[in-house]
Design a protein around this motif. Structure first.
Motif, PDB file in Angstrom:
ATOM      1  N   ASP A 168      66.845  45.270  40.419  1.00 47.74           N
ATOM      2  CA  ASP A 168      68.309  45.203  40.443  1.00 47.74           C
ATOM      3  C   ASP A 168      68.804  44.121  39.495  1.00 47.74           C
ATOM      4  O   ASP A 168      68.356  42.968  39.563  1.00 47.74           O
ATOM      5  N   THR A 193      71.922  47.201  36.134  1.00 47.18           N
ATOM      6  CA  THR A 193      72.087  48.380  36.985  1.00 47.18           C
ATOM      7  C   THR A 193      73.512  48.465  37.523  1.00 47.18           C
ATOM      8  O   THR A 193      74.019  49.551  37.777  1.00 47.18           O
ATOM      9  N   VAL A 194      74.151  47.291  37.690  1.00 47.50           N
ATOM     10  CA  VAL A 194      75.549  47.227  38.153  1.00 47.50           C
ATOM     11  C   VAL A 194      76.305  46.257  37.258  1.00 47.50           C
ATOM     12  O   VAL A 194      75.842  45.133  37.017  1.00 47.50           O
ATOM     13  N   GLU A 227      74.033  52.298  35.907  1.00 52.20           N
ATOM     14  CA  GLU A 227      74.087  53.128  37.109  1.00 52.20           C
ATOM     15  C   GLU A 227      75.449  53.055  37.797  1.00 52.20           C
ATOM     16  O   GLU A 227      76.010  54.069  38.216  1.00 52.20           O
ATOM     17  N   THR A 228      75.981  51.828  37.923  1.00 57.04           N
ATOM     18  CA  THR A 228      77.278  51.639  38.583  1.00 57.04           C
ATOM     19  C   THR A 228      78.139  50.704  37.743  1.00 57.04           C
ATOM     20  O   THR A 228      77.744  49.561  37.474  1.00 57.04           O
ATOM     21  N   ILE A 230      81.838  48.949  37.667  1.00 63.42           N
ATOM     22  CA  ILE A 230      83.035  48.605  38.444  1.00 63.42           C
ATOM     23  C   ILE A 230      84.054  48.000  37.483  1.00 63.42           C
ATOM     24  O   ILE A 230      83.824  46.925  36.921  1.00 63.42           O
ATOM     25  N   ALA A 249      85.596  58.177  34.624  1.00 60.81           N
ATOM     26  CA  ALA A 249      84.618  58.594  35.628  1.00 60.81           C
ATOM     27  C   ALA A 249      84.272  60.072  35.495  1.00 60.81           C
ATOM     28  O   ALA A 249      83.130  60.484  35.753  1.00 60.81           O
ATOM     29  N   ASN A 254      77.058  58.861  35.834  1.00 60.55           N
ATOM     30  CA  ASN A 254      76.885  57.623  36.597  1.00 60.55           C
ATOM     31  C   ASN A 254      78.155  57.286  37.374  1.00 60.55           C
ATOM     32  O   ASN A 254      79.212  57.880  37.162  1.00 60.55           O
ATOM     33  N   THR A 255      78.054  56.311  38.255  1.00 62.12           N
ATOM     34  CA  THR A 255      79.168  55.927  39.119  1.00 62.12           C
ATOM     35  C   THR A 255      80.121  54.983  38.382  1.00 62.12           C
ATOM     36  O   THR A 255      79.705  53.948  37.861  1.00 62.12           O
ATOM     37  N   VAL A 256      81.399  55.354  38.354  1.00 63.26           N
ATOM     38  CA  VAL A 256      82.451  54.524  37.771  1.00 63.26           C
ATOM     39  C   VAL A 256      83.580  54.441  38.792  1.00 63.26           C
ATOM     40  O   VAL A 256      84.106  55.473  39.223  1.00 63.26           O
ATOM     41  N   PHE A 262      84.381  50.438  45.412  1.00 59.90           N
ATOM     42  CA  PHE A 262      83.003  49.957  45.544  1.00 59.90           C
ATOM     43  C   PHE A 262      82.776  49.381  46.939  1.00 59.90           C
ATOM     44  O   PHE A 262      81.680  49.524  47.505  1.00 59.90           O
TER      45      PHE A 262
END
Length: 302
Positions: A168, A193-194, A227-228, A230, A249, A254-256, A262
């Motif tokens: 991570d 990753t974030v 991956e994420t 924010i 998004a 991937n996550t936006v 979040f």
């Protein structure tokens, strides 16, 4: 690794505060909160003030057990302040800071006001703040100065933070606003990753024309490789910004998302809705003056 976002525009006030907890550390990043003194020609609505106070309480609670505190730059929504207005986090409210290690942006390439705030905070701590850019310790690393927004526009610089634990990797890229490609490439070089970052200031697009198209291309590059992602802060000072975020998004797998999402909450874009708040919940004449004197309450707006 546990990431908790404490404050952001999607929580109703200006902030980019978060904590990152690893097996060894509790790292508090950018412990500040503020409100726009004027927006649409109006002072903060009481609903916004209540949101800022809620964020302030979360930040103060987060100081308990913190091993490290990071200050990316010296704007009032990113650090405790010697009282400048009633909506920020005053240094006098801080709990005892014994055994907390501070990491902070150095005095280079900052405004006279930021230099004064840095000096005032050092005086409050009764010790000099370190210049942490480019340093690493244990699981934490810091960038060299990167632009606060567009490069070479005179907006100063900020310090980015990387925290890793196993596979991570979390990056707090502060107020980069996705306006500088070189900075985005620096973030990606950390293999995060974030990523938690300020998006572009669309509400200032008449002053920052690159805030929409150029920032969107940089955001796409970031979103496709993290991956994420924010995005919040400057971006969500307008309703247009939330639409921009959803458009982004929709273009990646991937996550936006914004900070509130979040954290599993509904976004509350209070600054963007300030005019609507005044129309829906009128504020009596003289209320702000009474509140500043401790004579005006927030109960009816909660």
């Amino acid at each position: 690794m546990k990431i908790e976002i404490l404050g952001c525009e999607s929580f109703g006030a200006r902030s980019l505060a978060c904590t990152v907890i690893t097996g060894k550390k509790k790292i508090l990043i950018d412990p500040g909160v503020a409100l726009a003194r004027l927006r649409y020609g109006l002072p903060p609505h009481p609903v916004e003030i209540a949101a800022a106070l809620k964020i302030r309480k979360k930040i103060l609670y987060a100081f308990e057990g913190a091993t490290d505190v990071v200050i990316s730059h010296y704007h009032g929504d990113h650090m405790p302040m010697k009282a400048e207005d009633p909506y920020q986090l005053p240094v006098e409210a801080l709990p005892p800071l014994k055994d907390i290690r501070f990491w902070s942006k150095g005095p280079e390439k900052i405004s006279g006001l930021s230099a004064r705030r840095r000096k005032e905070f050092s005086h409050f701590l009764d010790s000099s703040l370190p210049s942490s850019e480019g340093s690493s310790f244990d699981c934490i690393s810091f960038s060299y100065p990167v632009p606060h927004g567009t490069r070479d526009k005179g907006f100063g610089t900020v310090m980015m933070t990387r925290v890793c634990e196993g596979d991570d990797v979390f990056v707090h890229s502060s107020d980069i606003q996705l306006l500088d490609r070189e900075t985005v490439l620096e973030v990606l070089a950390w293999k995060p990753t974030v990523v938690f970052s300020s998006g572009p200031p669309l509400y200032l697009s008449h002053h920052v024309p690159e805030a929409s198209e150029e920032a969107f291309e940089n955001a796409l590059l970031l979103a496709r490789n993290v991956e994420t992602l924010i995005l919040d802060h400057h971006l969500l000072r307008s309703l247009e910004g939330y639409m921009w975020l959803k458009k982004l998004a929709g273009k990646v797998e991937n996550t936006v998302l914004c900070a509130a999402e979040f954290m599993g909450k509904e976004p509350e874009l209070l600054e963007a809705r300030r005019k609507m708040l005044y129309e829906k919940l009128p504020v009596p004449r003289g209320w702000h003056e009474a509140y500043a004197k401790g004579e005006g309450g927030l109960e009816e707006y909660l």
